[in-house]
Design an enzyme around this catalytic site. Structure first.
Site, PDB file in Angstrom:
ATOM      1  N   HIS A   1       0.830  -1.206   0.000  1.00  0.00           N
ATOM      2  CA  HIS A   1       0.000   0.000   0.000  1.00  0.00           C
ATOM      3  C   HIS A   1       0.864   1.255   0.000  1.00  0.00           C
ATOM      4  CE1 HIS A   1      -3.304  -2.717   0.850  1.00  0.00           C
ATOM      5  NE2 HIS A   1      -4.157  -1.711   0.749  1.00  0.00           N
TER       6      HIS A   1
ATOM      7  N   ASP B   1      -8.168   3.361  -0.190  1.00  0.00           N
ATOM      8  CA  ASP B   1      -6.819   3.241  -0.728  1.00  0.00           C
ATOM      9  C   ASP B   1      -6.562   4.253  -1.834  1.00  0.00           C
ATOM     10  OD1 ASP B   1      -6.310   1.232   1.027  1.00  0.00           O
ATOM     11  OD2 ASP B   1      -6.569  -0.394  -0.410  1.00  0.00           O
TER      12      ASP B   1
ATOM     13  N   ASP C   1      -9.737  -0.287  -3.927  1.00  0.00           N
ATOM     14  CA  ASP C   1      -9.154  -0.915  -2.746  1.00  0.00           C
ATOM     15  C   ASP C   1      -8.187  -1.996  -3.207  1.00  0.00           C
ATOM     16  OD1 ASP C   1      -9.916  -0.768   0.364  1.00  0.00           O
ATOM     17  OD2 ASP C   1      -9.200  -2.773  -0.119  1.00  0.00           O
TER      18      ASP C   1
END
Length: 706
Positions: free
Chosen positions: A452, A582, A599
């Site tokens: 991420h 995200d 996401d």
């Protein structure tokens, strides 16, 4: 100190400016203004001896205090508890509190016992940090009550705590061990001694009413009922500067670094001293104008009085600025001059000669003890109010609390295949030959954070070199030893995978940074969670979403999720919903933008007993994985957050137009362009556009409106 005790003993009263009742002078009404920290410490010591509560403010570095030296001795002993010298030395610190006679009396047995304790505290420091070690030591040695029982104990304890917090932060930020921490502390102490403390100004030791000792610089803009300026008679002007700083004929501030023998050095030194003396005069003006009602200054004849600002003000008459120096007269002449000035003040100024006197100790009036009684708690607690998240709402559905990257084991692949037409089955079967570049890469929470972070920090997702550099940097931070090349190859394949019709066939690498908003945090009020409410308000629970889902998603993709949603606990939705999307993607161009919730998922959907392939991430498998992990709930909650965000930010906002849906990107299955499953979708890409009525209806439901 004697004057402070006199004022506090009933000699003077304060008439508050707010019109309140006249009252005796209290310690908090008095400020003592000094030029240097050394003067402040002298005043503090005398006021402590007189029993007057006092706080020292200013910009003294906490690393220049005795507490820093005590901490250094403790760390030295913790580092080498086998060295008797260091153990005995720490016994003489405030942490243990012995003096030399007490240490000698206790003998070697006590030193051995203390050495064992040092080893225990050292282990706590290594495992749990400075804060835990300081707490363990404090409890073991009764540190706080012992230090607070001493004169100046509040100051010392405040500094000890302050340094403990700073060292704890340093160990966390720099990953410092004990030896490195000791080196760090020694360096901070050296810097504080050399530079006067460039950081970490000391904190106030108490919030109680106390006499404040403040440097003149710090006092600018402040006022106090009573101000004392005890050192304005003192100005040492005889030192020769190494370099001369002054303003030239063009009013430019310049520095002469030539030293003795350079052209015009004497004139420049004279200008330097003149400006320094004038600056002292300006600072004295600041000090003398801090008093609201009562100002006390001291004058004394000394070699340093010649250029002192107070001396120049008192012994100079006329509108012009006082000369640089004034000859110090004898005592009788000075007293006569001061009294003559006092006569012209119309009672505003008094003159008193200070004689030697014994130290008086302040005895504050004893206030009657307050009557204590138990308070009755009559309010009703709102037990339904909570700060929740998608993970908290769905945690009961799993054996343990799930984060945003649960490892979901896919168990129904055969059943899914039986429901797919024969020609599609052949196409899906071909996906078994497309291996995942992520197969050998392990998972876990730290790995999910790593991926991420990489995707958040990438500015240009089409730049392969930049991707490799960011991956290498984050691997070094989160997972040293991970195969950087394999992760880079997997990410490049994912970034090149088409995202389907919702994104207009674009891949992540096709979107410029201006069309990607990473990590959109949100905090949404639930059912009036940001307002006071009574029982008359509607009670909203998670189960209220089930009929809403069935009404808006009766058939088709994710229609089966209503049954899974009904199995979740019926928790109240009151308080706040928090989370982080995200990424939000903008597609369609500035004229007709559509916004997508994205996401990223690093789940391994296949078992560990077989190679991971694109087949594990085909459309049928992804829908099952979404339902099992309750990702549809997450998707629609994030869509609500985006809906509310766009209501503020998008001109002429229309959810039917601007809400583009949700993309769940299972990165391990995204295999690049040209790899498609039987449904024509890229493996690993799950796209769903929640019906507008579901998003707006849930937004109203969460707000407490049916």
């Amino acid at each position: 100190a004697d004057r402070v005790v006199s004022l506090l003993s009933g000699e003077a009263t304060v008439h508050p400016r707010d019109g309140g009742a006249t009252r005796p002078v209290q310690p908090g009404d008095i400020a003592v203004l000094v030029r240097y920290n050394s003067q402040a410490q002298l005043v503090q010591a005398q006021l402590h001896a007189a029993g007057v509560p006092v706080v020292l403010t200013g910009k003294t570095s906490v690393f220049a205090t005795p507490a820093a030296a005590e901490w250094q001795r403790l760390l030295e002993a913790l580092e080498q508890p086998h060295r008797t010298t260091r153990v005995r030395r720490v016994a003489l610190t405030c942490f243990v509190g012995l003096d030399a006679a007490g240490l000698d009396e206790r003998g070697d047995a006590f030193a051995d016992e203390l050495a064992l304790k040092l080893r225990v505290w050292g282990a706590v420091l290594a495992e749990r940090g400075v804060a835990a070690m300081f707490e363990a030591l404090s409890l073991d040695l009764q540190l706080q009550p012992r230090i607070l029982g001493q004169v100046g104990g509040e100051r010392l304890l405040t500094d000890l705590r302050h340094i403990a917090q700073v060292m704890h932060e340093a160990t966390l930020e720099g990953q410092l061990g004990l030896t490195a921490l000791l080196v760090w502390l020694r360096r901070r102490r050296e810097e504080a001694a050399r530079e006067g403390g460039q950081e970490r100004s000391r904190r106030l030791e108490t919030d109680a009413a106390a006499v404040q000792i403040i440097t003149v610089h710090t006092s600018k803009g402040l006022e106090f009922p009573v101000v004392m300026v005890p050192f304005a008679w003192d100005n040492w002007g005889g030192r020769e500067p190494a370099t001369a700083v002054f303003h030239d004929e063009h009013d430019h501030r310049v520095r002469d670094v030539g030293g003795k023998g350079s052209p015009d050095w004497a004139a420049h030194v004279s200008a330097h001293k003149q400006e320094e003396t004038d600056d002292e005069l300006r600072l004295t003006y600041v000090a003398l104008t801090r008093a609201q009602s009562h100002l006390v200054v001291w004058w004394a004849p000394s070699y340093n009085t010649l250029t002192a600002p107070l001396h120049r003000l008192l012994l100079h008459d006329g509108p012009a600025v006082a000369p640089l120096s004034i000859v110090v007269p004898d005592d009788a002449t000075a007293l006569a001059a001061f009294r003559a000035r006092a006569l012209r003040s119309d009672g505003g100024m008094g003159v008193e000669v200070v004689y030697a006197r014994p130290l008086t100790v302040w005895s504050p009036a004893v206030s009657p003890a307050p009557t204590l009684e138990l308070a009755a708690f009559t309010r009703v607690l709102d037990t339904g109010w909570r700060r929740t998240s998608y993970s908290a709402l769905t945690s009961a559905a799993h054996e343990q609390r799930l984060g945003s990257e649960p490892e979901v084991s896919q168990k129904d692949d055969e059943a899914d295949l039986e429901e797919v037409p024969a020609d599609a089955t052949l196409l899906d079967a071909a996906l078994r030959d497309v291996g995942s570049a992520w197969d050998a890469i392990p998972g876990g929470a730290a790995f999910g954070t790593l991926v991420h972070t990489v995707l958040e920090q990438l500015d240009d997702m089409s730049d392969e070199t930049a991707v490799a550099e960011v991956v290498a940097a984050q691997v070094a931070r989160f997972a040293p030893g991970l195969d950087v090349a394999a992760l880079t190859a997997g990410l490049l394949a994912a970034l090149a995978t088409p995202l389907g019709d919702q994104a207009g066939g674009l891949a992540l690498r096709d979107l410029p940074k201006s069309d990607r908003l990473p990590e959109l945090d949100f905090e949404l009020p639930l059912a009036g969670g940001d307002e006071a409410r009574g029982d008359s308000h509607a009670r909203v629970v998670l189960a209220d979403l089930v009929p809403l889902w069935r009404a808006h998603v009766p058939t088709g993709l994710l229609s089966s999720y209503a049954d899974a949603l009904a199995g979740l606990p019926d928790v109240p939705l009151r308080g706040y919903l928090t989370g982080s999307i995200d990424a939000v993607l903008r597609v369609g161009g500035p004229a007709s933008p559509r916004y997508l919730v994205v996401d990223y998922k690093t789940n391994r959907l296949g078992g560990y007993d077989e190679p991971l392939t694109a087949w594990h991430y085909r459309s049928a498998a992804l829908e099952t994985a979404m339902v099992e992990a309750h990702y549809p709930l997450q998707a629609v909650l994030y869509a609500v957050a985006l809906h509310r965000y766009l209501r503020w930010r998008q001109s002429a906002y229309d959810p039917d137009v601007h809400l583009g849906g949700c993309l769940y990107l299972f990165l391990r299955g995204m295999s690049g362009p040209g790899v498609l499953d039987a449904d024509g979708a890229a493996p690993g890409v799950f796209g769903w556009r929640p019906p507008t009525g579901l998003v707006t209806g849930l937004s109203d439901l969460l707000a407490g409106r049916s």
